[in-house]
Scaffold this motif. Structure first.
Motif, PDB file in Angstrom:
ATOM      1  N   PRO A   1       0.807  -1.230   0.000  1.00 23.96           N
ATOM      2  CA  PRO A   1       0.000   0.000   0.000  1.00 23.96           C
ATOM      3  C   PRO A   1       0.837   1.276   0.000  1.00 23.96           C
ATOM      4  CG  PRO A   1       0.020  -0.980   2.177  1.00 23.96           C
ATOM      5  CD  PRO A   1       0.788  -1.924   1.294  1.00 23.96           C
ATOM      6  N   GLN A   2       2.145   1.129  -0.008  1.00 27.01           N
ATOM      7  CA  GLN A   2       3.023   2.283  -0.200  1.00 27.01           C
ATOM      8  C   GLN A   2       3.611   2.157  -1.602  1.00 27.01           C
ATOM      9  OE1 GLN A   2       5.637   3.453   3.057  1.00 27.01           O
ATOM     10  NE2 GLN A   2       4.734   1.882   4.341  1.00 27.01           N
ATOM     11  N   ARG A   3       3.313   3.110  -2.486  1.00 32.86           N
ATOM     12  CA  ARG A   3       3.780   3.047  -3.870  1.00 32.86           C
ATOM     13  C   ARG A   3       3.568   4.415  -4.498  1.00 32.86           C
ATOM     14  NH1 ARG A   3       2.181  -1.889  -4.926  1.00 32.86           N
ATOM     15  NH2 ARG A   3       2.489  -1.687  -7.156  1.00 32.86           N
ATOM     16  N   PRO A   4       4.208   4.678  -5.647  1.00 32.27           N
ATOM     17  CA  PRO A   4       4.121   6.027  -6.232  1.00 32.27           C
ATOM     18  C   PRO A   4       2.689   6.477  -6.514  1.00 32.27           C
ATOM     19  CG  PRO A   4       5.959   4.825  -7.200  1.00 32.27           C
ATOM     20  CD  PRO A   4       5.218   3.842  -6.347  1.00 32.27           C
ATOM     21  N   ASN A   5       1.895   5.612  -7.154  1.00 33.50           N
ATOM     22  CA  ASN A   5       0.464   5.883  -7.303  1.00 33.50           C
ATOM     23  C   ASN A   5      -0.280   4.889  -6.408  1.00 33.50           C
ATOM     24  OD1 ASN A   5       0.418   8.025  -9.273  1.00 33.50           O
ATOM     25  ND2 ASN A   5       1.059   6.508 -10.799  1.00 33.50           N
ATOM     26  N   LEU A   6      -1.158   5.414  -5.569  1.00 32.45           N
ATOM     27  CA  LEU A   6      -1.695   4.606  -4.460  1.00 32.45           C
ATOM     28  C   LEU A   6      -2.891   3.753  -4.888  1.00 32.45           C
ATOM     29  CD1 LEU A   6      -1.360   7.432  -1.815  1.00 32.45           C
ATOM     30  CD2 LEU A   6       0.079   5.398  -2.004  1.00 32.45           C
ATOM     31  N   ILE A   7      -2.705   3.022  -5.988  1.00 34.90           N
ATOM     32  CA  ILE A   7      -3.790   2.192  -6.521  1.00 34.90           C
ATOM     33  C   ILE A   7      -3.736   0.801  -5.895  1.00 34.90           C
ATOM     34  CG2 ILE A   7      -4.802   1.154  -8.581  1.00 34.90           C
ATOM     35  CD1 ILE A   7      -3.505   3.438 -10.197  1.00 34.90           C
ATOM     36  N   ALA A   8      -4.862   0.386  -5.327  1.00 35.00           N
ATOM     37  CA  ALA A   8      -5.019  -0.969  -4.800  1.00 35.00           C
ATOM     38  C   ALA A   8      -5.818  -1.782  -5.804  1.00 35.00           C
ATOM     39  CB  ALA A   8      -5.774  -0.926  -3.479  1.00 35.00           C
ATOM     40  N   LEU A   9      -5.430  -3.038  -5.943  1.00 40.16           N
ATOM     41  CA  LEU A   9      -6.119  -3.959  -6.858  1.00 40.16           C
ATOM     42  C   LEU A   9      -6.446  -5.211  -6.067  1.00 40.16           C
ATOM     43  CD1 LEU A   9      -6.892  -5.012  -9.730  1.00 40.16           C
ATOM     44  CD2 LEU A   9      -4.528  -5.822  -9.921  1.00 40.16           C
ATOM     45  N   THR A  10      -7.724  -5.558  -6.006  1.00 40.16           N
ATOM     46  CA  THR A  10      -8.095  -6.722  -5.217  1.00 40.16           C
ATOM     47  C   THR A  10      -9.281  -7.425  -5.855  1.00 40.16           C
ATOM     48  OG1 THR A  10      -8.538  -7.470  -2.960  1.00 40.16           O
ATOM     49  CG2 THR A  10      -9.580  -5.438  -3.639  1.00 40.16           C
ATOM     50  N   LEU A  11      -9.287  -8.727  -5.720  1.00 34.27           N
ATOM     51  CA  LEU A  11     -10.325  -9.557  -6.328  1.00 34.27           C
ATOM     52  C   LEU A  11     -11.370  -9.880  -5.260  1.00 34.27           C
ATOM     53  CD1 LEU A  11     -11.141 -11.172  -8.869  1.00 34.27           C
ATOM     54  CD2 LEU A  11      -9.749 -13.050  -8.005  1.00 34.27           C
ATOM     55  N   CYS A  12     -12.639  -9.653  -5.581  1.00 33.87           N
ATOM     56  CA  CYS A  12     -13.702  -9.837  -4.598  1.00 33.87           C
ATOM     57  C   CYS A  12     -14.812 -10.714  -5.164  1.00 33.87           C
ATOM     58  CB  CYS A  12     -14.314  -8.485  -4.211  1.00 33.87           C
ATOM     59  SG  CYS A  12     -13.142  -7.361  -3.446  1.00 33.87           S
ATOM     60  N   LYS A  13     -15.427 -11.496  -4.289  1.00 32.85           N
ATOM     61  CA  LYS A  13     -16.552 -12.335  -4.684  1.00 32.85           C
ATOM     62  C   LYS A  13     -17.851 -11.570  -4.431  1.00 32.85           C
ATOM     63  CE  LYS A  13     -18.200 -17.065  -4.221  1.00 32.85           C
ATOM     64  NZ  LYS A  13     -19.648 -16.829  -4.254  1.00 32.85           N
ATOM     65  N   ILE A  14     -18.678 -11.491  -5.461  1.00 34.64           N
ATOM     66  CA  ILE A  14     -19.963 -10.798  -5.339  1.00 34.64           C
ATOM     67  C   ILE A  14     -20.951 -11.692  -4.591  1.00 34.64           C
ATOM     68  CG2 ILE A  14     -21.937  -9.861  -6.616  1.00 34.64           C
ATOM     69  CD1 ILE A  14     -20.041  -9.314  -8.960  1.00 34.64           C
ATOM     70  N   GLU A  15     -21.627 -11.111  -3.620  1.00 36.54           N
ATOM     71  CA  GLU A  15     -22.730 -11.846  -2.979  1.00 36.54           C
ATOM     72  C   GLU A  15     -24.068 -11.440  -3.575  1.00 36.54           C
ATOM     73  OE1 GLU A  15     -22.432 -11.648   1.315  1.00 36.54           O
ATOM     74  OE2 GLU A  15     -20.996 -13.304   1.262  1.00 36.54           O
ATOM     75  N   SER A  16     -24.262 -10.140  -3.765  1.00 33.95           N
ATOM     76  CA  SER A  16     -25.503  -9.671  -4.384  1.00 33.95           C
ATOM     77  C   SER A  16     -25.295  -8.243  -4.878  1.00 33.95           C
ATOM     78  CB  SER A  16     -26.656  -9.718  -3.378  1.00 33.95           C
ATOM     79  OG  SER A  16     -26.392  -8.828  -2.306  1.00 33.95           O
TER      80      SER A  16
END
Lengths: 138, 138
Positions: free
Chosen positions: A80-95
């Motif tokens: 979470p420390q980086r030049p551009n503070l973009i987070a990328l995460t995979l999530c499971k949809i419930e609804s």
């Protein structure tokens, strides 16, 4: 703020005792059409709690904050420390209901600004072709 | 430009007859330490050719520009027209030399601004748990 590119939040992460949701702002709700055909999404959000010059200057870290892991460039991590503070995460949809996407879980704080949602289509990379450094398996 | 978040290029896509490269700007080269332990990377770049108010207002598209595919919200696609023009693509590393990452291929134009690089660690999602709409398989 002077920025090379105009990046704005399109929604927000909401976490409560009951559920975890992505709330998309009303003006972008039409961009969710058909998302219910997918089981998973990539959520891109902004590490807004780290938006300081110092943390954005951090180019090397010990992955997973474990000093036993070798010093590693942030582009070789999801730090979470980086030049551009973009987070990328995979999530499971419930609804999905209106502008609210209820998801199973997310590694984000309540209130994190969401900057993009993309459908998840599994990569066509064969396991045998994937190479990882040792720290990933630790 | 007034932006909610300060987003700046950290490198550029270079395509020639000989090879395809990500050139990271010198000031960020230290962020590549250890990237050679990975076979693949996520490259995040900016769809700068679409940076117009009109294209950023586009909330629904026919995926893959095929009118036979149902009208779909851009958050349920990887369309290059979306509110924030972030592209996400998985690339195979061929070699890394200094600030240059030679990759097998990328679905980007020569000169596209790179905004982030992240290591690729395969998702722990089982194939049986993935659901996709019909247009993905078309």
């Amino acid at each position: 703020m002077q920025s090379a590119f105009d990046l704005k939040p399109v929604g927000v992460v909401r976490k409560s005792a009951d559920d975890v949701r992505i709330e998309i702002f009303d003006e972008y709700q039409d961009a969710l059409l058909g998302l219910d055909g997918f089981s998973h999404i990539y959520v891109l959000y902004w590490f807004d709690q780290n938006d300081s010059a110092e943390k954005r200057r951090t180019l090397q870290v010990h992955p997973r904050k474990d000093p036993a892991n070798p010093l590693t460039g942030v582009f070789a991590t999801h730090s979470p420390q980086r030049p551009n503070l973009i987070a990328l995460t995979l999530c499971k949809i419930e609804s999905i209901l209106g502008n609210k996407i209820t998801i199973e879980e997310i590694d984000a704080y309540d209130g994190s600004p969401v900057i993009d949602i993309k459908c998840y289509i599994p990569a066509s990379v064969k396991d045998a072709d994937v190479r990882l450094p040792d720290w990933v398996g630790n």
